[in-house]
Design a protein around this motif. Structure first.
Motif, PDB file in Angstrom:
ATOM      1  N   VAL A   5      10.704 -16.534  -8.228  1.00 40.93           N
ATOM      2  CA  VAL A   5      10.002 -17.320  -8.627  1.00 40.93           C
ATOM      3  C   VAL A   5      10.875 -18.594  -9.254  1.00 40.93           C
ATOM      4  CG1 VAL A   5       7.929 -15.995  -9.097  1.00 40.93           C
ATOM      5  CG2 VAL A   5       9.713 -16.156 -10.811  1.00 40.93           C
ATOM      6  N   THR A   6      10.623 -19.834  -9.488  1.00 42.48           N
ATOM      7  CA  THR A   6      11.078 -20.899 -10.216  1.00 42.48           C
ATOM      8  C   THR A   6      10.414 -21.018 -11.574  1.00 42.48           C
ATOM      9  OG1 THR A   6       9.582 -22.524  -9.492  1.00 42.48           O
ATOM     10  CG2 THR A   6      11.551 -22.026  -8.008  1.00 42.48           C
ATOM     11  N   GLY A   7       9.220 -20.484 -11.763  1.00 41.50           N
ATOM     12  CA  GLY A   7       8.590 -20.820 -13.031  1.00 41.50           C
ATOM     13  C   GLY A   7       7.513 -21.956 -13.142  1.00 41.50           C
ATOM     14  N   SER A   8       7.811 -22.551 -12.068  1.00 38.00           N
ATOM     15  CA  SER A   8       6.912 -23.954 -12.027  1.00 38.00           C
ATOM     16  C   SER A   8       5.449 -23.785 -11.285  1.00 38.00           C
ATOM     17  CB  SER A   8       7.537 -25.130 -11.554  1.00 38.00           C
ATOM     18  OG  SER A   8       8.155 -24.770 -10.247  1.00 38.00           O
ATOM     19  N   GLU A   9       5.395 -22.369 -10.763  1.00 38.88           N
ATOM     20  CA  GLU A   9       4.117 -22.239  -9.789  1.00 38.88           C
ATOM     21  C   GLU A   9       2.924 -22.123 -10.619  1.00 38.88           C
ATOM     22  OE1 GLU A   9       7.613 -20.057  -8.380  1.00 38.88           O
ATOM     23  OE2 GLU A   9       6.892 -20.353 -10.242  1.00 38.88           O
ATOM     24  N   GLU A  10       1.796 -22.913  -9.986  1.00 41.23           N
ATOM     25  CA  GLU A  10       0.691 -23.289 -10.769  1.00 41.23           C
ATOM     26  C   GLU A  10       0.061 -21.938 -11.387  1.00 41.23           C
ATOM     27  OE1 GLU A  10      -1.471 -25.856 -12.738  1.00 41.23           O
ATOM     28  OE2 GLU A  10       0.055 -26.462 -11.478  1.00 41.23           O
ATOM     29  N   PRO A  11      -0.383 -21.076 -10.789  1.00 39.41           N
ATOM     30  CA  PRO A  11      -0.769 -19.766 -11.062  1.00 39.41           C
ATOM     31  C   PRO A  11      -0.236 -19.037 -12.383  1.00 39.41           C
ATOM     32  CG  PRO A  11      -0.757 -19.761  -8.611  1.00 39.41           C
ATOM     33  CD  PRO A  11       0.216 -20.877  -9.025  1.00 39.41           C
ATOM     34  N   ARG A  12       1.509 -19.163 -12.095  1.00 42.34           N
ATOM     35  CA  ARG A  12       1.967 -18.633 -13.161  1.00 42.34           C
ATOM     36  C   ARG A  12       1.838 -19.330 -14.595  1.00 42.34           C
ATOM     37  NH1 ARG A  12       5.620 -14.633 -11.808  1.00 42.34           N
ATOM     38  NH2 ARG A  12       6.869 -15.028 -13.539  1.00 42.34           N
TER      39      ARG A  12
ATOM     40  N   GLU B 139      -1.855 -18.741 -16.220  1.00 39.23           N
ATOM     41  CA  GLU B 139      -1.561 -17.612 -16.989  1.00 39.23           C
ATOM     42  C   GLU B 139      -0.931 -17.738 -18.507  1.00 39.23           C
ATOM     43  OE1 GLU B 139      -3.336 -14.809 -16.096  1.00 39.23           O
ATOM     44  OE2 GLU B 139      -3.888 -15.578 -14.251  1.00 39.23           O
ATOM     45  N   VAL B 140       0.129 -18.382 -18.333  1.00 37.05           N
ATOM     46  CA  VAL B 140       0.961 -18.387 -19.583  1.00 37.05           C
ATOM     47  C   VAL B 140      -0.110 -19.283 -20.463  1.00 37.05           C
ATOM     48  CG1 VAL B 140       2.780 -19.434 -20.792  1.00 37.05           C
ATOM     49  CG2 VAL B 140       3.259 -18.159 -18.491  1.00 37.05           C
ATOM     50  N   GLU B 141      -0.443 -20.362 -20.203  1.00 40.51           N
ATOM     51  CA  GLU B 141      -1.114 -21.515 -20.915  1.00 40.51           C
ATOM     52  C   GLU B 141      -2.511 -20.814 -21.594  1.00 40.51           C
ATOM     53  OE1 GLU B 141      -1.810 -24.925 -18.415  1.00 40.51           O
ATOM     54  OE2 GLU B 141       0.552 -25.359 -18.761  1.00 40.51           O
ATOM     55  N   ALA B 142      -3.188 -19.949 -20.704  1.00 39.67           N
ATOM     56  CA  ALA B 142      -4.231 -19.280 -20.891  1.00 39.67           C
ATOM     57  C   ALA B 142      -4.079 -17.936 -22.003  1.00 39.67           C
ATOM     58  CB  ALA B 142      -5.153 -18.571 -19.752  1.00 39.67           C
ATOM     59  N   ARG B 143      -2.950 -17.394 -21.978  1.00 39.91           N
ATOM     60  CA  ARG B 143      -2.518 -16.389 -22.849  1.00 39.91           C
ATOM     61  C   ARG B 143      -2.059 -16.999 -24.147  1.00 39.91           C
ATOM     62  NH1 ARG B 143      -2.691 -11.279 -24.710  1.00 39.91           N
ATOM     63  NH2 ARG B 143      -0.820 -10.676 -25.783  1.00 39.91           N
ATOM     64  N   LEU B 144      -1.386 -18.154 -24.229  1.00 38.60           N
ATOM     65  CA  LEU B 144      -1.046 -18.887 -25.392  1.00 38.60           C
ATOM     66  C   LEU B 144      -2.481 -19.498 -26.171  1.00 38.60           C
ATOM     67  CD1 LEU B 144       2.078 -20.602 -24.368  1.00 38.60           C
ATOM     68  CD2 LEU B 144       1.792 -18.733 -25.886  1.00 38.60           C
ATOM     69  N   ALA B 145      -3.451 -19.857 -25.406  1.00 37.33           N
ATOM     70  CA  ALA B 145      -4.656 -20.406 -25.853  1.00 37.33           C
ATOM     71  C   ALA B 145      -5.328 -19.281 -26.179  1.00 37.33           C
ATOM     72  CB  ALA B 145      -5.210 -21.300 -24.822  1.00 37.33           C
ATOM     73  N   LYS B 146      -5.386 -18.036 -25.914  1.00 42.54           N
ATOM     74  CA  LYS B 146      -6.532 -17.237 -26.261  1.00 42.54           C
ATOM     75  C   LYS B 146      -5.907 -16.055 -26.814  1.00 42.54           C
ATOM     76  CE  LYS B 146      -9.732 -18.908 -22.763  1.00 42.54           C
ATOM     77  NZ  LYS B 146     -10.750 -18.639 -21.544  1.00 42.54           N
ATOM     78  N   ALA B 147      -4.703 -16.245 -27.454  1.00 42.57           N
ATOM     79  CA  ALA B 147      -3.955 -14.781 -28.005  1.00 42.57           C
ATOM     80  C   ALA B 147      -4.777 -14.307 -28.996  1.00 42.57           C
ATOM     81  CB  ALA B 147      -2.610 -15.455 -28.688  1.00 42.57           C
ATOM     82  N   PRO B 148      -5.037 -12.939 -28.775  1.00 42.52           N
ATOM     83  CA  PRO B 148      -5.797 -11.989 -29.526  1.00 42.52           C
ATOM     84  C   PRO B 148      -5.261 -12.211 -30.934  1.00 42.52           C
ATOM     85  CG  PRO B 148      -4.668 -10.592 -28.134  1.00 42.52           C
ATOM     86  CD  PRO B 148      -4.274 -12.194 -27.871  1.00 42.52           C
TER      87      PRO B 148
END
Length: 222
Positions: A17-24, A27-36
């Protein structure tokens, strides 16, 4: 390329991967926004009076001394009393915090010095960013307003804590830090201080002032 960049490049290459894939990225942004939220102890919770009482009890258990004043204008008088009763020199170093500058220091006989400490100051005064009721801890942020050297070099440290800045737990302090400074603009240093400096590394003999102040005096204002 730094060692950090090299490691991440190897990880991406092994994953294909390159790290710029939209699904990845999603997922990262959603995890950061909704960190438990993690488990937060109940010890520091409660209304204002309960938090203050817990903070005072925990700070005193850690060998700090405390005083309460009604307004910030009463801080100079309390600082002078503390230094006088501990037979300390009538001089005090502080940073450029506007709240300190507005206090009536000329009503005391204290010599007020400004700026970071070079290691020759016996007394210093700072304003805490916040305090943690759970453990009796004060949180101090670095900068010209309250230089970090004042937290470690003088023998006697006086710290002003506004009543509204006594928070329940560490999580609340980090939340306030993010709100106050914004993304990517955190202070260079955040010091969490619980009681005066101490060490028992040598023969289990407790020594105060091992890595910082021998005395920590907290003035709760408001």
């Amino acid at each position: 390329m730094s060692a950090r960049e090299a490691i991440f490049a190897n990880v991406r290459r092994s994953l294909g991967v390159t790290g710029s894939e939209e699904p990845r990225r999603f997922e990262v942004e959603a995890r950061l926004a909704k960190a438990p939220a993690g488990v937060v102890p109940k010890r520091g919770q409660g209304d204002d009076e309960a938090r203050i009482a817990t903070f005072k009890a925990e700070a005193e258990r850690a060998a700090a001394t405390l005083a309460e004043v009604a307004t910030l204008a009463e801080v100079p008088g309390e600082a002078a009393r503390f230094l006088r009763e501990n037979n300390a020199p009538a001089s005090l170093r502080m940073g450029a915090d506007k709240r300190l500058a507005a206090m009536p220091w000329d009503e005391t006989s204290l010599e007020v010095l400004h700026g970071p400490s070079d290691g020759h100051d016996l007394n210093a005064l700072s304003v805490a960013f916040a305090a943690v009721a759970e453990t009796g801890t004060i949180a101090l942020v670095s900068g010209a307003d309250n230089p970090t050297t004042l937290n470690f070099l003088p023998d006697n440290q006086i710290v002003v804590v506004r009543r509204e800045d006594v928070l329940a737990d560490y999580e609340s302090v980090f939340l306030r830090l993010r709100e106050a400074y914004g993304k990517g603009r955190a202070p260079r240093t955040v010091n969490f201080v619980t009681g005066p400096s101490r060490s028992a590394d040598i023969e289990q003999t407790l020594l105060l002032g091992a890595h910082g102040p021998r005395r920590l005096h907290i003035v709760i204002a408001g």
